[in-house]
Design a protein around this motif. Structure first.
Motif, PDB file in Angstrom:
ATOM      1  N   PHE B  11     -13.114 -62.488  28.567  1.00 49.97           N
ATOM      2  CA  PHE B  11     -13.325 -61.079  28.908  1.00 49.97           C
ATOM      3  C   PHE B  11     -14.715 -60.986  29.516  1.00 49.97           C
ATOM      4  O   PHE B  11     -15.700 -61.219  28.810  1.00 49.97           O
ATOM      5  CB  PHE B  11     -13.282 -60.189  27.663  1.00 49.97           C
ATOM      6  N   LEU B  14     -17.545 -62.887  27.991  1.00 54.35           N
ATOM      7  CA  LEU B  14     -17.223 -63.419  26.671  1.00 54.35           C
ATOM      8  C   LEU B  14     -15.983 -64.306  26.705  1.00 54.35           C
ATOM      9  O   LEU B  14     -14.897 -63.845  27.036  1.00 54.35           O
ATOM     10  CB  LEU B  14     -17.005 -62.234  25.715  1.00 54.35           C
ATOM     11  N   VAL B  16     -13.235 -65.880  24.729  1.00 52.58           N
ATOM     12  CA  VAL B  16     -12.666 -65.612  23.402  1.00 52.58           C
ATOM     13  C   VAL B  16     -11.745 -66.739  22.947  1.00 52.58           C
ATOM     14  O   VAL B  16     -11.751 -67.124  21.781  1.00 52.58           O
ATOM     15  CB  VAL B  16     -11.911 -64.267  23.408  1.00 52.58           C
ATOM     16  N   PRO B  35     -11.617 -65.858  10.625  1.00 55.86           N
ATOM     17  CA  PRO B  35     -12.520 -64.711  10.506  1.00 55.86           C
ATOM     18  C   PRO B  35     -12.335 -63.699  11.633  1.00 55.86           C
ATOM     19  O   PRO B  35     -11.728 -64.007  12.668  1.00 55.86           O
ATOM     20  CB  PRO B  35     -13.916 -65.342  10.570  1.00 55.86           C
ATOM     21  N   SER B  36     -12.842 -62.509  11.412  1.00 60.08           N
ATOM     22  CA  SER B  36     -12.778 -61.450  12.408  1.00 60.08           C
ATOM     23  C   SER B  36     -13.452 -61.906  13.701  1.00 60.08           C
ATOM     24  O   SER B  36     -14.514 -62.516  13.661  1.00 60.08           O
ATOM     25  CB  SER B  36     -13.478 -60.203  11.851  1.00 60.08           C
ATOM     26  N   GLY B  37     -12.801 -61.630  14.810  1.00 57.07           N
ATOM     27  CA  GLY B  37     -13.373 -61.984  16.099  1.00 57.07           C
ATOM     28  C   GLY B  37     -13.101 -63.412  16.528  1.00 57.07           C
ATOM     29  O   GLY B  37     -13.592 -63.859  17.561  1.00 57.07           O
ATOM     30  N   SER B  38     -12.284 -64.126  15.750  1.00 59.46           N
ATOM     31  CA  SER B  38     -12.044 -65.535  16.096  1.00 59.46           C
ATOM     32  C   SER B  38     -11.020 -65.683  17.216  1.00 59.46           C
ATOM     33  O   SER B  38     -10.831 -66.775  17.735  1.00 59.46           O
ATOM     34  CB  SER B  38     -11.595 -66.309  14.852  1.00 59.46           C
ATOM     35  N   GLY B  39     -10.343 -64.588  17.578  1.00 60.23           N
ATOM     36  CA  GLY B  39      -9.423 -64.643  18.722  1.00 60.23           C
ATOM     37  C   GLY B  39      -7.948 -64.648  18.335  1.00 60.23           C
ATOM     38  O   GLY B  39      -7.094 -64.908  19.179  1.00 60.23           O
ATOM     39  N   LYS B  40      -7.636 -64.320  17.093  1.00 59.66           N
ATOM     40  CA  LYS B  40      -6.240 -64.356  16.633  1.00 59.66           C
ATOM     41  C   LYS B  40      -5.384 -63.337  17.382  1.00 59.66           C
ATOM     42  O   LYS B  40      -4.310 -63.662  17.902  1.00 59.66           O
ATOM     43  CB  LYS B  40      -6.173 -64.057  15.116  1.00 59.66           C
ATOM     44  N   THR B  41      -5.874 -62.103  17.438  1.00 59.10           N
ATOM     45  CA  THR B  41      -5.140 -61.053  18.151  1.00 59.10           C
ATOM     46  C   THR B  41      -5.009 -61.418  19.630  1.00 59.10           C
ATOM     47  O   THR B  41      -3.931 -61.288  20.226  1.00 59.10           O
ATOM     48  CB  THR B  41      -5.864 -59.699  18.016  1.00 59.10           C
ATOM     49  N   THR B  42      -6.103 -61.890  20.196  1.00 61.38           N
ATOM     50  CA  THR B  42      -6.088 -62.251  21.613  1.00 61.38           C
ATOM     51  C   THR B  42      -5.037 -63.326  21.885  1.00 61.38           C
ATOM     52  O   THR B  42      -4.317 -63.259  22.885  1.00 61.38           O
ATOM     53  CB  THR B  42      -7.485 -62.733  22.060  1.00 61.38           C
ATOM     54  N   GLU B  51      -2.286 -59.668  27.522  1.00 60.90           N
ATOM     55  CA  GLU B  51      -3.498 -60.144  28.190  1.00 60.90           C
ATOM     56  C   GLU B  51      -3.077 -61.304  29.075  1.00 60.90           C
ATOM     57  O   GLU B  51      -2.182 -62.069  28.707  1.00 60.90           O
ATOM     58  CB  GLU B  51      -4.536 -60.674  27.199  1.00 60.90           C
ATOM     59  N   GLU B 166      -1.272 -58.872  12.054  1.00 63.63           N
ATOM     60  CA  GLU B 166      -1.677 -58.165  10.832  1.00 63.63           C
ATOM     61  C   GLU B 166      -0.766 -56.978  10.542  1.00 63.63           C
ATOM     62  O   GLU B 166      -1.227 -55.837  10.452  1.00 63.63           O
ATOM     63  CB  GLU B 166      -3.134 -57.695  10.948  1.00 63.63           C
ATOM     64  N   HIS B 198      -3.738 -61.604   6.547  1.00 69.30           N
ATOM     65  CA  HIS B 198      -4.677 -61.949   5.477  1.00 69.30           C
ATOM     66  C   HIS B 198      -3.952 -62.081   4.148  1.00 69.30           C
ATOM     67  O   HIS B 198      -4.584 -62.242   3.114  1.00 69.30           O
ATOM     68  CB  HIS B 198      -5.771 -60.878   5.358  1.00 69.30           C
TER      69      HIS B 198
HETATM   70  N1  ATP Z   1     -10.141 -56.066  25.870  1.00 71.86           N
HETATM   71  C1  ATP Z   1     -11.263 -56.707  25.450  1.00 71.86           C
HETATM   72  N2  ATP Z   1     -12.379 -56.636  26.190  1.00 71.86           N
HETATM   73  C2  ATP Z   1     -13.501 -57.280  25.791  1.00 71.86           C
HETATM   74  N3  ATP Z   1     -13.608 -58.007  24.669  1.00 71.86           N
HETATM   75  C3  ATP Z   1     -12.529 -58.102  23.880  1.00 71.86           C
HETATM   76  C4  ATP Z   1     -11.299 -57.455  24.223  1.00 71.86           C
HETATM   77  N4  ATP Z   1     -10.385 -57.715  23.260  1.00 71.86           N
HETATM   78  C5  ATP Z   1     -11.023 -58.487  22.357  1.00 71.86           C
HETATM   79  N5  ATP Z   1     -12.308 -58.720  22.721  1.00 71.86           N
HETATM   80  C6  ATP Z   1     -13.275 -59.536  21.982  1.00 71.86           C
HETATM   81  O1  ATP Z   1     -12.694 -60.794  21.743  1.00 71.86           O
HETATM   82  C7  ATP Z   1     -13.089 -61.295  20.487  1.00 71.86           C
HETATM   83  C8  ATP Z   1     -11.873 -61.709  19.691  1.00 71.86           C
HETATM   84  O2  ATP Z   1     -11.102 -60.560  19.397  1.00 71.86           O
HETATM   85  P1  ATP Z   1      -9.736 -60.630  18.622  1.00 71.86           P
HETATM   86  O3  ATP Z   1      -9.278 -59.231  18.500  1.00 71.86           O
HETATM   87  O4  ATP Z   1      -8.827 -61.593  19.260  1.00 71.86           O
HETATM   88  O5  ATP Z   1     -10.204 -61.188  17.209  1.00 71.86           O
HETATM   89  P2  ATP Z   1      -9.365 -61.304  15.868  1.00 71.86           P
HETATM   90  O6  ATP Z   1      -9.431 -62.718  15.461  1.00 71.86           O
HETATM   91  O7  ATP Z   1      -8.017 -60.703  16.038  1.00 71.86           O
HETATM   92  O8  ATP Z   1     -10.248 -60.434  14.873  1.00 71.86           O
HETATM   93  P3  ATP Z   1      -9.790 -59.454  13.676  1.00 71.86           P
HETATM   94  O9  ATP Z   1      -9.528 -60.320  12.490  1.00 71.86           O
HETATM   95  O10 ATP Z   1     -10.970 -58.580  13.483  1.00 71.86           O
HETATM   96  O11 ATP Z   1      -8.582 -58.707  14.142  1.00 71.86           O
HETATM   97  C9  ATP Z   1     -13.906 -60.200  19.826  1.00 71.86           C
HETATM   98  O12 ATP Z   1     -15.254 -60.521  19.962  1.00 71.86           O
HETATM   99  C10 ATP Z   1     -13.568 -58.980  20.625  1.00 71.86           C
HETATM  100  O13 ATP Z   1     -14.658 -58.103  20.655  1.00 71.86           O
END
Ligand code: ATP
Ligand code: MG
Lengths: 228, 244
Positions: B11, B14, B16, B35-42, B51, B166, B198
């Motif tokens: 992104f 960044l 991810v 952990p949060s922000g590790s990219g699981k959702t992405t 995406e 989640e 989780h």
């Molecule tokens: N559309 C976007 N634009 C910019 N940055 C993004 C976007 N979507 C996610 N990010 C960034 O990508 C990183 C990973 O996000 P992601 O949502 O994949 O994490 P996650 O592992 O699902 O975290 P969580 O456990 O909090 O849900 C984060 O730093 C987030 O801020």
């Protein structure tokens, strides 16, 4: 004290009665059709303009922006005059009613497009994503998922636009449409009872708008059924 | 069979996802933790192509998308139908009843007839325990019920893989069980599933494999009893300790 001592001469009641019919006729033959037709065409224009504004085609965006900017930045009365009195200089001569329809439709289209655009943009991103995730295309998502929700959000502001339009149609009297207010002007110019006749016209506008706001409330309730 | 090869997602500045490689066999359940922000959702969103990955190849049962090349919208739309997505915030269509939510995809996207779509939707809603709530609007349903409609809606498109992001974390604790139960049943029926959660109990009981992600890479993957009892990597250990 003073008011209560006014004695209403029977003559005034007769005048009020006799001017009611031509005014109602003006409302039914011109004011109401003019409002409805212009509003419907205007809404179609508004949706198209809103879609153009949120599309990623630069050319469409610019056209839509220019249109909205011109209509919002110039008086409606001037627009009507250009269409009715101005266009004949280009060899385009229109009758009063179609001129007014064009003017009012363009006006509603511009103002309502901003309302619809805001409503589309206010639909949560998750709704687009849910639609895409079950395989919908952009236009399917828009038509089936986003627009129905946007319409719901738009009902109150669009009702305001509609009510304004009812009142604005009185401007059409100046491009020779014999709508309700033009009838009032004709009557008053003969009997010189300006206060009485114009107040009566005002009362009629108010009654129409009153019923419209009741319809608006009904619509909102109906559309809120599922938002228990 | 799903395979993900060298998947990157950036992104703006960044990065991810930094080269994810993962295979999931047909009928298996993979739980992703991290952990949060590790990219699981992405990662899940890339699989559903909500995406567009920067580069990498995803293949699902013989259909493959190479993001290093240009991919057409049509291709993306058809690829998307291989996966069903269940969102953390349900994202039900609020102007449609439960059954209409489920019927929408089959009718509009697949062009199915109304009667057969309704029948199928009925079956799915009964399966997730909502046979008596079919004509309710989302606002009239609890979170757990909404999420089960969400699952039914995704299943109605007959995806090859179900993706869960989640699915229970927006729910009150007492509603978590009913959603997990539906997911367990699905797993038992042989649905291929990738689940970000989780809920460690769920992972222990249902997962064939647990994947630990951190900083946009897969740090460790193993059978649940291995990863929970004998994590090999320091980062995995730290994360699991933090949860307790
Ligand atoms: N559309 C976007 N634009 C910019 N940055 C993004 C976007 N979507 C996610 N990010 C960034 O990508 C990183 C990973 O996000 P992601 O949502 O994949 O994490 P996650 O592992 O699902 O975290 P969580 O456990 O909090 O849900 C984060 O730093 C987030 O801020
Ligand atoms: Mg997440």
């Amino acid at each position: 004290m003073y008011l209560s001592s006014i004695y209403i001469e029977p003559k005034y009641i007769d005048i009020a009665k006799s001017s009611l019919q031509p005014m109602l006729e003006g409302a039914i033959v011109n004011t109401i059709p003019l409002t409805l037709i212009s509003f419907i065409i205007g809404l179609i224009l508004a949706v198209l303009t809103a879609l153009a504004r949120i599309s990623n085609i630069k050319f469409l965006q610019i056209i839509a922006r220019i249109y909205v900017s011109i209509i919002r930045g110039t008086p409606l009365l001037v627009q009507l005059f250009i269409i009715f009195y101005g266009l004949p200089n280009l060899g385009v001569t229109l009758n009063p009613f179609p001129s007014a329809v064009i003017g009012f439709s363009l006006s509603v289209g511009a103002y309502a497009s901003e309302i619809i655009r805001a409503a589309i943009l206010s639909t949560p991103k998750g709704q687009w994503e849910a639609a895409y995730s079950i395989g919908m295309s952009y236009s399917q998502a828009l038509r089936r998922i986003i627009l129905p929700q946007a319409v719901r959000v738009s009902v109150p502001p669009l009702s305001n636009t509609f009510i304004s339009l009812v009142k604005d149609t009185s401007l059409a009297s100046l491009v020779l449409v014999t709508e309700m207010f033009r009838r009032a002007q004709e009557i008053a110019s003969q009997n010189y009872e300006f206060l009485l006749v114009y107040s009566e016209a005002a009362l009629l506008y108010w009654i129409i708008c009153f019923f419209l706001s009741i319809i608006q409330q009904f619509l909102e309730k109906r559309m809120d059924r599922h938002l228990a | 069979m799903i395979s993900i090869k060298g998947l990157y997602k950036q992104f703006d500045q960044l990065e991810v996802l930094k080269g994810i490689d993962l295979e999931v066999e047909k009928g298996k359940v993979v739980v992703i933790i991290g952990p949060s922000g590790s990219g699981k959702t992405t990662l899940l969103r890339c699989l559903n192509v909500l995406e567009t990955p920067t580069k990498g190849v995803i293949s699902i049962e013989g259909n493959s998308l190479d993001f290093s090349k240009n991919v057409s919208k049509k291709h993306i739309a058809s690829f998307r139908r291989l996966t069903g997505m269940v969102f953390q915030s349900y994202n039900l269509f609020p102007h449609k009843t439960a059954i209409e939510n489920v019927m929408e995809g089959p009718i509009i996207v697949k062009g199915e007839g109304k009667a057969s779509a309704r029948k199928k939707a009925q079956g799915l809603l009964e399966k997730v325990g909502l046979g008596d709530k079919m004509t309710y609007y989302p606002a009239q349903l609890s979170g757990g019920q909404q999420q089960r409609v969400g699952i039914a809606r995704a299943l109605a498109m007959e995806p090859k893989v179900m993706l869960f992001d989640e699915p229970t974390s927006a729910l009150d604790p007492e509603l978590v069980g009913e959603v997990l139960k539906v997911m367990k049943d699905l797993a038992q029926e042989g649905m291929t599933m990738i689940v970000v959660t989780h809920e460690m109990r769920f992972a222990q009981e249902v997962a064939d494999e647990v994947v630990f992600m951190d900083g946009g890479v897969v740090v460790e993957r193993n059978k649940p009893e291995e990863i929970f009892n004998h994590p090999k990597e320091e980062r995995t250990r730290k994360f699991l300790n933090m949860l307790q």
